[in-house]
Scaffold this active site. Structure first.
Site, PDB file in Angstrom:
ATOM      1  CG  HIS A   3      37.201  36.595  40.661  1.00 12.64           C
ATOM      2  ND1 HIS A   3      37.887  36.365  39.499  1.00 12.64           N
ATOM      3  CD2 HIS A   3      38.125  36.941  41.590  1.00 12.64           C
ATOM      4  CE1 HIS A   3      39.179  36.556  39.716  1.00 12.64           C
ATOM      5  NE2 HIS A   3      39.345  36.899  40.983  1.00 12.64           N
ATOM      6  CD  GLU A  13      40.023  40.266  42.798  1.00 14.66           C
ATOM      7  OE1 GLU A  13      41.044  39.714  43.230  1.00 14.66           O
ATOM      8  OE2 GLU A  13      39.098  39.658  42.241  1.00 14.66           O
TER       9      GLU A  13
END
Length: 187
Positions: A30, A103
């Site tokens: 992430h 993302e």
């Protein structure tokens, strides 16, 4: 998740511990891990391999910074993150057990969202790249998610894209009403 199963790694959680508490999936790579904790593509790869070895489904996040996007380097960044993230993993394993989440860093927690078309363009590139690396059968099977300021208002248009199989919801999942609305929009 850390890639070692046991040892003195204060602040890290082993895949064994994650599995023992009943988790089935783990987010790896992430943006916060990459940019705040300086997690490298090599470390992401070790974590993906460790997750698979421990029968956890890795959700491998990839995404570019705003400066990468503005300088036309989005695809270069994504390619490097994916190539390095899945190296040494069999194509059949990628197809069956790895989820890739696009993302864009510039759209996480900022309220900015990539348009559905922007998200589709990058997710289509990811699928094409997986086809080149692992074969078209793998590319057809791999799950590709979009994450980055996902909310009920944009979920259905994101989900309508050909190469986006779902959404990875961050902050909006912390409020029951917003998360329920996202689920309804996805259905």
């Amino acid at each position: 998740m850390y890639w070692e199963e046991k040892g003195a790694f204060t602040g890290e959680i082993s895949p064994v511990m994650i599995k023992e508490v009943g988790c089935t999936h783990v987010i790896i790579g992430h943006s916060e891990r990459r940019h705040i904790f300086h997690e490298t593509n090599e470390e992401v790869n070790k974590k993906v391999i460790a997750a698979l070895a421990n029968e956890l489904t890795p959700v491998m996040c990839v995404g570019e910074l705003l400066q990468d996007r503005e300088s036309g380097k989005t695809f270069d960044v994504i390619k490097t993150q994916i190539v390095e993230g899945i190296k040494l993993i069999e194509p059949s394993e990628v197809a069956a057990n790895v989820i890739i989440a696009y993302e864009p860093v510039w759209a996480i927690g900022t309220g900015k969202t990539a348009s559905s078309e922007d998200a589709e363009e990058v997710c289509a590139y990811i699928r094409k790249l997986i086809a080149e690396l692992c074969g078209s059968e793998c590319a057809d099977k791999v799950i590709i998610l979009y994450g980055g300021s996902v909310k009920s208002e944009n979920t259905s248009s994101i989900m309508a894209q050909n190469n986006i199989d779902g959404v990875l919801v961050g902050g909006a999942s912390l409020k029951v009403d917003s998360f329920t609305a996202i689920i309804e929009a996805a259905l």
